[in-house]
Each structure stands twice: as C-alpha cells, then as structure tokens.
Design an enzyme around this catalytic site. Sequence first.
Site, PDB file in Angstrom:
ATOM      1  N   ILE A 159       4.071  -0.488  -3.211  1.00  0.00           N
ATOM      2  CA  ILE A 159       4.908  -0.286  -2.008  1.00  0.00           C
ATOM      3  C   ILE A 159       6.342  -0.769  -2.252  1.00  0.00           C
ATOM      4  CG2 ILE A 159       2.898  -0.533  -0.494  1.00  0.00           C
ATOM      5  CD1 ILE A 159       3.869  -3.363   0.164  1.00  0.00           C
ATOM      6  N   HIS A 211      -0.128   3.873  -0.463  1.00  0.00           N
ATOM      7  CA  HIS A 211      -0.365   2.734   0.431  1.00  0.00           C
ATOM      8  C   HIS A 211       0.835   2.409   1.293  1.00  0.00           C
ATOM      9  CE1 HIS A 211      -3.643   1.288  -2.609  1.00  0.00           C
ATOM     10  NE2 HIS A 211      -4.015   2.342  -1.923  1.00  0.00           N
ATOM     11  N   CYS A 236       6.146   1.256  15.022  1.00  0.00           N
ATOM     12  CA  CYS A 236       5.702   0.601  16.247  1.00  0.00           C
ATOM     13  C   CYS A 236       4.169   0.704  16.344  1.00  0.00           C
ATOM     14  CB  CYS A 236       6.337   1.274  17.472  1.00  0.00           C
ATOM     15  SG  CYS A 236       5.804   0.530  19.024  1.00  0.00           S
ATOM     16  N   CYS A 260      10.294   0.598  22.992  1.00  0.00           N
ATOM     17  CA  CYS A 260       9.340   0.174  24.037  1.00  0.00           C
ATOM     18  C   CYS A 260      10.002  -0.822  24.996  1.00  0.00           C
ATOM     19  CB  CYS A 260       8.104  -0.473  23.403  1.00  0.00           C
ATOM     20  SG  CYS A 260       7.052   0.708  22.549  1.00  0.00           S
ATOM     21  N   GLY A 306      -1.332   0.147 -15.163  1.00  0.00           N
ATOM     22  CA  GLY A 306      -1.160  -1.138 -14.478  1.00  0.00           C
ATOM     23  C   GLY A 306      -1.962  -1.295 -13.209  1.00  0.00           C
ATOM     24  N   SER A 362      -5.964  -2.502 -11.614  1.00  0.00           N
ATOM     25  CA  SER A 362      -7.246  -3.157 -11.911  1.00  0.00           C
ATOM     26  C   SER A 362      -8.426  -2.261 -11.547  1.00  0.00           C
ATOM     27  CB  SER A 362      -7.339  -4.472 -11.116  1.00  0.00           C
ATOM     28  OG  SER A 362      -7.215  -4.180  -9.723  1.00  0.00           O
TER      29      SER A 362
HETATM   30  C1  BV8 Z   1      -9.670   3.886   2.895  1.00  0.00           C
HETATM   31  C2  BV8 Z   1      -1.632  -2.929   1.132  1.00  0.00           C
HETATM   32  C3  BV8 Z   1     -11.164   4.984   4.399  1.00  0.00           C
HETATM   33  C4  BV8 Z   1      -0.199  -2.838   0.844  1.00  0.00           C
HETATM   34  C5  BV8 Z   1      -3.492  -2.320  -0.220  1.00  0.00           C
HETATM   35  C6  BV8 Z   1     -14.715   3.660  -1.227  1.00  0.00           C
HETATM   36  C7  BV8 Z   1     -13.940   4.696  -0.717  1.00  0.00           C
HETATM   37  C8  BV8 Z   1     -12.939   4.439   0.198  1.00  0.00           C
HETATM   38  C9  BV8 Z   1     -12.683   3.145   0.623  1.00  0.00           C
HETATM   39  C10 BV8 Z   1     -13.445   2.119   0.124  1.00  0.00           C
HETATM   40  C11 BV8 Z   1     -14.455   2.366  -0.784  1.00  0.00           C
HETATM   41  N1  BV8 Z   1     -15.018   1.186  -1.090  1.00  0.00           N
HETATM   42  C12 BV8 Z   1     -14.409   0.190  -0.399  1.00  0.00           C
HETATM   43  C13 BV8 Z   1     -13.463   0.735   0.371  1.00  0.00           C
HETATM   44  C14 BV8 Z   1     -12.559  -0.011   1.256  1.00  0.00           C
HETATM   45  C15 BV8 Z   1     -11.262  -0.401   0.570  1.00  0.00           C
HETATM   46  C16 BV8 Z   1     -11.434  -0.874  -0.848  1.00  0.00           C
HETATM   47  O1  BV8 Z   1     -11.166  -0.119  -1.784  1.00  0.00           O
HETATM   48  N2  BV8 Z   1     -11.852  -2.120  -1.017  1.00  0.00           N
HETATM   49  C17 BV8 Z   1     -11.991  -2.665  -2.359  1.00  0.00           C
HETATM   50  C18 BV8 Z   1     -11.307  -4.028  -2.441  1.00  0.00           C
HETATM   51  C19 BV8 Z   1     -13.474  -2.741  -2.659  1.00  0.00           C
HETATM   52  N3  BV8 Z   1     -10.340   0.710   0.606  1.00  0.00           N
HETATM   53  C20 BV8 Z   1      -9.617   0.919   1.726  1.00  0.00           C
HETATM   54  O2  BV8 Z   1      -9.777   0.264   2.737  1.00  0.00           O
HETATM   55  C21 BV8 Z   1      -8.612   2.038   1.693  1.00  0.00           C
HETATM   56  N4  BV8 Z   1      -8.827   2.828   2.873  1.00  0.00           N
HETATM   57  O3  BV8 Z   1     -10.147   4.357   1.917  1.00  0.00           O
HETATM   58  O4  BV8 Z   1      -9.953   4.330   4.194  1.00  0.00           O
HETATM   59  C22 BV8 Z   1     -12.260   3.949   4.397  1.00  0.00           C
HETATM   60  C23 BV8 Z   1     -12.067   2.714   5.005  1.00  0.00           C
HETATM   61  C24 BV8 Z   1     -13.133   1.759   5.003  1.00  0.00           C
HETATM   62  C25 BV8 Z   1     -14.343   2.061   4.371  1.00  0.00           C
HETATM   63  C26 BV8 Z   1     -14.513   3.306   3.738  1.00  0.00           C
HETATM   64  C27 BV8 Z   1     -13.477   4.248   3.758  1.00  0.00           C
HETATM   65  C28 BV8 Z   1      -7.179   1.483   1.790  1.00  0.00           C
HETATM   66  C29 BV8 Z   1      -6.801   0.814   0.517  1.00  0.00           C
HETATM   67  C30 BV8 Z   1      -5.331   0.330   0.623  1.00  0.00           C
HETATM   68  C31 BV8 Z   1      -5.340  -1.132   0.812  1.00  0.00           C
HETATM   69  N5  BV8 Z   1      -3.981  -1.647   0.767  1.00  0.00           N
HETATM   70  N6  BV8 Z   1      -2.334  -2.939  -0.121  1.00  0.00           N
HETATM   71  C32 BV8 Z   1       0.216  -4.037   0.089  1.00  0.00           C
HETATM   72  O5  BV8 Z   1       0.159  -5.143   0.659  1.00  0.00           O
HETATM   73  O6  BV8 Z   1       0.596  -3.847  -1.069  1.00  0.00           O
HETATM   74  S1  BV8 Z   1      -4.315  -2.406  -1.694  1.00  0.00           S
HETATM   75  C33 BV8 Z   1      -3.516  -3.438  -2.801  1.00  0.00           C
HETATM   76  O7  BV8 Z   1      -4.304  -3.407  -3.995  1.00  0.00           O
HETATM   77  C34 BV8 Z   1      -2.151  -2.938  -3.222  1.00  0.00           C
HETATM   78  O8  BV8 Z   1      -1.779  -1.738  -2.609  1.00  0.00           O
HETATM   79  C35 BV8 Z   1      -2.325  -2.706  -4.724  1.00  0.00           C
HETATM   80  O9  BV8 Z   1      -1.545  -1.697  -5.183  1.00  0.00           O
HETATM   81  C36 BV8 Z   1      -3.767  -2.357  -4.752  1.00  0.00           C
HETATM   82  C37 BV8 Z   1      -4.470  -2.279  -6.044  1.00  0.00           C
HETATM   83  O10 BV8 Z   1      -4.155  -3.379  -6.830  1.00  0.00           O
HETATM   84  P1  BV8 Z   1      -3.449  -3.060  -8.245  1.00  0.00           P
HETATM   85  O11 BV8 Z   1      -2.231  -2.253  -7.986  1.00  0.00           O
HETATM   86  O12 BV8 Z   1      -4.468  -2.492  -9.164  1.00  0.00           O
HETATM   87  O13 BV8 Z   1      -2.964  -4.497  -8.677  1.00  0.00           O
HETATM   88  P2  BV8 Z   1      -3.850  -5.631  -9.359  1.00  0.00           P
HETATM   89  O14 BV8 Z   1      -3.066  -6.912  -9.315  1.00  0.00           O
HETATM   90  O15 BV8 Z   1      -5.222  -5.601  -8.782  1.00  0.00           O
HETATM   91  O16 BV8 Z   1      -3.975  -5.163 -10.889  1.00  0.00           O
HETATM   92  C38 BV8 Z   1      -2.811  -5.130 -11.687  1.00  0.00           C
HETATM   93  C39 BV8 Z   1      -3.270  -4.672 -13.059  1.00  0.00           C
HETATM   94  O17 BV8 Z   1      -2.113  -4.537 -13.881  1.00  0.00           O
HETATM   95  C40 BV8 Z   1      -4.183  -5.664 -13.743  1.00  0.00           C
HETATM   96  O18 BV8 Z   1      -5.296  -4.976 -14.291  1.00  0.00           O
HETATM   97  C41 BV8 Z   1      -3.318  -6.264 -14.865  1.00  0.00           C
HETATM   98  O19 BV8 Z   1      -4.069  -6.535 -16.027  1.00  0.00           O
HETATM   99  C42 BV8 Z   1      -2.355  -5.149 -15.121  1.00  0.00           C
HETATM  100  N7  BV8 Z   1      -1.031  -5.578 -15.612  1.00  0.00           N
HETATM  101  C43 BV8 Z   1      -0.368  -6.739 -15.339  1.00  0.00           C
HETATM  102  N8  BV8 Z   1       0.850  -6.724 -15.960  1.00  0.00           N
HETATM  103  C44 BV8 Z   1       0.945  -5.528 -16.604  1.00  0.00           C
HETATM  104  C45 BV8 Z   1      -0.245  -4.799 -16.389  1.00  0.00           C
HETATM  105  N9  BV8 Z   1      -0.449  -3.574 -16.916  1.00  0.00           N
HETATM  106  C46 BV8 Z   1       0.522  -3.050 -17.674  1.00  0.00           C
HETATM  107  N10 BV8 Z   1       1.693  -3.695 -17.923  1.00  0.00           N
HETATM  108  C47 BV8 Z   1       1.940  -4.923 -17.418  1.00  0.00           C
HETATM  109  N11 BV8 Z   1       3.105  -5.550 -17.697  1.00  0.00           N
END
Ligand code: BV8
Length: 243
Positions: A96, A112, A120, A145, A190, A192
Amino acid sequence: MLNLDASNHLLVLTGAGISAESGIPTFRDAGGLWEGNSVEDVASPAGFLRDPLLVWRFYSERRAAMEGVTPNAGHRALVDVERQLGDRFLLVTQNIDGLHGAAGSERVLELHGTLMRSRCTVCDRAPFEDRTAYRAGVAPMCGVCRRAGKDALLRPDIVWFGETIAAGALARIAEFVDRAGAGLRYLAVGTSGLVYPAAGLVDVVRARGGRSWLVNAERPVNAGSFDELALGPAGQVLPQLFA
Ligand code: BV8
C-alpha cells in the site's frame, strides 16, 4: 533467467519484500510492522470498531514513515519490463506504499488499497487522497457528514483481514490470465505467501500450465508451488533476472 518472447504474458505479484530495500519494514520479518501490533487489532474491521485511535495511530505512523522513501532497483526493473511488454504485463501488488506508481509503473493493481487515501465509513463520497498523519488522540471525521450535521469516522482506504478484495481487481486479473493462455508467465517478488487471495495466484497460474518464478530473500511456505526460485534481495536479483 526469465526469458520472454512475443507469445508470453507476464503477471507479477509483489509483497512487502520488494520495498524492504527502500527502508520500509516488512510485516513478518523480525522487527516488522506487526511486531507489537496484533493483526486483529490494527488491520481488521473489528479492530477499527473497537479502537479507531489505535488503528489511526498505526497507519499514521506508516504515512509519516513514507517521508523521503523512494523506489529501489527492484521497482525500477519492473517498470522496464512493463515498457517492453505493454498490455502483456500486469503488476498486482499487496503493498500500500505507492512505490510502484512512484517508480513509473502504470499497469498496477493495488490489491489491498493504498496508504495515502482515506474514505468515509458512512457516506458514499469517493475515497480521497489523504497524506495526513493524524495526531495521537484525534481520529479524523468526515467533513461532508459534519456539514450534514452527522458524525462519521474516516478510515484508511485499505483492505483489512476479513474484507473482500475489490471485485474489479479480481476480474481484471482473471481477464489477463484468460487472455494469456499457455504463454502465461508468473513472477512473485518479496512475499511470504501467507495472505489470500494473493497467495493463491500461483495455483491459478499452475492450473493453466503457466510457468512461475519466485524472487524472495528466503524460502516462503508456498515456495514448493513455484517452478523456479531465486533467493536474494529483489533489488539485486530482479535486474539480473531480466538482463
Ligand atoms: C478476502 C492491510 C474474502 C493493509 C493486509 C482463503 C481465501 C480468501 C481469504 C482467506 C483465505 N484464507 C484465509 C483468508 C482470510 C485472510 C487471510 O489470507 N488470512 C491469512 C493470514 C491466513 N484474507 C483476507 O481476509 C482477504 N480478504 O479474501 O476476503 C474472505 C474473507 C474472509 C474469509 C474468506 C474470504 C484480505 C487480505 C488483505 C489483508 N490486508 N494488509 C496493510 O496494512 O498493509 S495483508 C498484509 O499482509 C499486507 O497487505 C501485506 O502486503 C500482506 C502480505 O504480507 P507480505 O507482503 O507477504 O509481507 P511479509 O512481511 O509477510 O513477507 C515479506 C517477504 O519478503 C518475506 O518472505 C521476506 O523473506 C521477503 N523479503 C524481505 N526482504 C526482501 C524480501 N524479498 C526480496 N527482497 C528483499 N529485500
């Protein structure tokens, strides 16, 4: 190497890791954004309802932290590829931070939402650009509002856990994948691979026989779903991948 020819479409997914080298903390690495903040409390509708000030403090800190942050070589490598492929390229980001747009990417879907926009919680005014980092103790209210004599909280224009992704974005991805056919190539950078539906994109590509690459600092949980894995920092690996 990711060699593409005129028969290939390239779908790219990025996560917090591509912005790490720009100085933005990722979510799950040690010292990451979720440290000290329970996801449920700061990135869910229930958390916002329970404590809007806490949520606004979390996002205001991230808005303030964007000061002086610039895209890195990883973002720029994707701009170059987009310029070569044109409409055979689509970038889907979970981030984001707006850095893909700042780098010059145009074919970008912010799955996202985006940090510098608010909306609002009550009226149907369109989400609007808002770079304000709100002071602790003051949750922003909707001016439209208020003029109508009502109190309505503003919220970040972001998709929280439990909220659905914009239908238009998912439709655009499906249309791109259909148009690509067997020439579909997929690159995840990048991320997880924990958050759906973004993490499920690689399975959509495999089901269509497309080839998939992962560029990541370490092996994530869904590494086994990819055909090729290039471990290392995106800012160094991506320019080489497309050289
Ligand atoms: C939804 C908010 C319908 C903004 C975020 C199955 C299908 C659908 C949904 C689900 C499902 N199973 C579970 C769900 C529910 C949920 C979900 O996925 N839960 C997970 C935790 C199990 N999903 C949702 O709720 C989604 N909605 O599908 O609606 C629905 C709803 C409920 C139930 C069923 C269906 C909405 C998901 C959006 C959530 N909002 N953020 C903000 O604050 O940013 S998610 C948040 O995590 C961020 O957006 C972020 O982008 C995202 C993912 O994280 P990553 O980007 O991967 O970052 P992370 O730190 O984890 O990893 C970084 C990686 O980079 C690491 O691996 C690291 O090694 C690597 N790295 C580090 N440095 C480098 C590098 N790589 C390369 N170079 C480097 N230099």
